[in-house]
Enzyme design. Structure first.
Site, PDB file in Angstrom:
ATOM      1  N   HIS A 342     -10.037  -3.901   1.393  1.00 51.02           N
ATOM      2  CA  HIS A 342      -8.692  -4.460   1.454  1.00 51.02           C
ATOM      3  C   HIS A 342      -8.616  -5.696   2.337  1.00 51.02           C
ATOM      4  O   HIS A 342      -7.720  -6.524   2.154  1.00 51.02           O
ATOM      5  CB  HIS A 342      -7.702  -3.403   1.950  1.00 51.02           C
ATOM      6  CG  HIS A 342      -7.294  -2.429   0.887  1.00 51.02           C
ATOM      7  ND1 HIS A 342      -7.998  -1.284   0.611  1.00 51.02           N
ATOM      8  CD2 HIS A 342      -6.257  -2.442   0.015  1.00 51.02           C
ATOM      9  CE1 HIS A 342      -7.407  -0.624  -0.377  1.00 51.02           C
ATOM     10  NE2 HIS A 342      -6.348  -1.309  -0.763  1.00 51.02           N
ATOM     11  N   GLY A 343      -9.515  -5.836   3.297  1.00 53.53           N
ATOM     12  CA  GLY A 343      -9.475  -7.032   4.125  1.00 53.53           C
ATOM     13  C   GLY A 343     -10.446  -6.957   5.283  1.00 53.53           C
ATOM     14  O   GLY A 343     -10.828  -5.875   5.735  1.00 53.53           O
TER      15      GLY A 343
END
Length: 492
Positions: A342-343
């Protein structure tokens, strides 16, 4: 209603700029898609090969609109993946072919690793060695995680001989660049989309009607609920100490509904647009906030991603075939990797850690205790409350910009929460509360009731469907007030 005079200037502006600020909920995109779709219908009646080339060209334009010059990464990844995967299959079985598989996967991953994780890695390196080495901040190309995972799934499926290696170049470009899926998925397997490209079938009225229904649902979720809730949620997560504990709780509940409405809304739009074009894709969400445990939640939330991690990470690690301890470890590792996907941020690692711990606890308790508990209404209410509360709590770390903000919000809730703030809050933000209540209530309906509503919409006359669509578009325009929020998942 929408002024016709707005369409041409909006379309020209959309065609002439590439700043990544567009959205599927804006007039410029709608106008561009109407123009695209009119020619698409013509090409479909003439030659299938023309249609494929036309869609690829529009998809590459779409990528340019999102990423500017960095859109070149998409066709480059597609060409390398398409060219190298069959080459890998010509290697001798065993170690040579396995080494070839890892080499192709590494080549497909390199752009993602560089643009998404270089800054994060350097920051860790600097913290450990007390240095200040840094590169110029890298712009993360929109959609890179999604098309990279699609390329990897194709390569692995060909390696495992679950999918043929004979896909043509244009068909593969179509598959990897297909514009409804480009920004935020859903991650679609080659076995689902490519056969529909290469072996067309008549577009059914039912598929088109379902596509229009999903577009209406997507616009309502994203353009009405998510965008309006986001404005207040952003204030809370920017400075939680400036608000009361009750207001912080409402911000957490608001974000819990916002991220669902935003991402499932985008998935509805993407699947709906594909359906209008004659392509049937799988659902990406199945009422995840109805789940009674975290395992069920991940069977219902972002299904294309959770099944990707299941098939290409969890099962290759051993899945649940090597005893309970290995099963717990594999679940935990999969969720940590999902957090990092996701990051490149420690906050996403914390979020993945929370879900990993939660999954391990559920699997452990399910093996030793939960099966003995009767399945009655009281148990289901408690199970749902614990699951929903835990998921909402984990979203605090997912949304907060740093750990200090997350702990400040939690501390503020613990120290300054009182139900006496409920009435003034409702009086100050009646529309926000209404959308929150309606959104949560709509999410609570049974899946069978949702399918019933879909079938009712499908049976409406076309004039009624058009009126419903026009009203929804007008609601999106009215509530957005020229402040359309970017899709949450474009940053992943």
């Amino acid at each position: 209603m929408i002024e016709p005079s707005q369409l041409l200037p909006s379309l020209l502006s959309f065609l002439s700029t590439s700043d990544g600020s567009w959205s599927l909920c804006t007039i410029p995109f709608m106008a561009a898609f109407v123009a695209f779709f009119a020619l698409y219908l013509v090409f479909c009646k003439e030659r299938r090969s023309w249609m494929q080339l036309y869609v690829v060209a529009f998809s590459l334009f779409f990528a340019f609109k999102a990423n500017g010059a960095l859109m070149v990464l998409l066709p480059t990844t597609a060409l390398l993946s398409w060219f190298l995967t069959p080459k890998m299959m010509r290697l001798r079985r065993g170690t040579p072919r396995r080494a070839g598989l890892w080499l192709v996967i590494l080549i497909e991953l390199l752009p993602l690793l560089y643009y998404k994780y270089t800054d994060f890695t350097l920051s860790i390196f600097n913290d450990l060695l007390k240095t200040n080495f840094a590169l110029q901040h890298l712009f993360l190309p929109i959609g890179i995680s999604f098309y990279t995972f699609q390329a990897i799934s194709y390569t692995v499926d060909v390696y495992k001989e679950r999918f043929p290696k004979t896909t043509g170049l244009v068909e593969y470009l179509f598959y990897l660049t297909f514009f409804p899926l480009l920004v935020a998925g859903p991650i679609t397997r080659a076995g689902v989309l490519i056969p529909q490209i290469s072996q067309p079938r008549p577009v059914s009225k039912e598929l088109v009607d379902r596509g229009l229904w999903l577009i209406v649902c997507g616009l309502l979720k994203k353009g009405v609920i998510a965008d309006y809730l986001a404005q207040y949620n952003n204030w809370i997560f920017s400075d939680p100490t400036a608000y009361s504990g009750f207001e912080n709780v409402m911000g957490v509940l608001g974000y819990t509904l916002q991220i669902y409405s935003d991402f499932s809304g985008y998935s509805d739009l993407a699947i709906g647009i594909a359906a209008l074009m004659g392509f049937e894709l799988k659902d990406n969400f199945r009422f995840p906030y109805q789940s009674l445990n975290l395992t069920e939640f991940w069977h219902r939330w972002h299904i294309s991603l959770s099944t990707w991690f299941r098939d290409y990470l969890y099962i290759p690690l051993g899945g649940n075939r090597r005893g309970n301890l290995r099963t717990y470890a594999n679940s935990f590792i999969a969720m940590i990797v999902a957090g990092l996907w996701h990051g490149a941020s420690g906050m996403f690692v914390v979020w993945g850690l929370l879900h990993g711990v939660g999954l391990v606890c559920h699997k452990f308790l399910n093996n030793h205790l939960l099966k003995r508990i009767p399945d009655n209404l009281a148990v289901r209410v408690i199970s749902w409350s614990v699951t929903f509360g835990y998921v909402a709590f984990a979203w605090i770390f997912f949304r907060s910009p740093d750990i200090d903000t997350a702990f400040a919000l939690i501390g503020n809730v613990c120290d300054d929460f009182t139900l006496a703030d409920f009435h003034p809050f409702v009086m100050a933000r009646p529309l926000w509360m209404l959308l929150l209540a309606v959104g949560l209530e709509l999410h609570s309906i049974r899946e069978s009731d949702y399918l019933w509503m879909q079938q009712r919409f499908v049976r409406f006359p076309w004039i009624v469907k058009f009126i419903v669509f026009a009203v929804v578009v007008q609601m999106v325009i009215h509530l957005s007030m020229d402040n359309v929020q970017p899709f949450v998942y474009t940053q992943f």
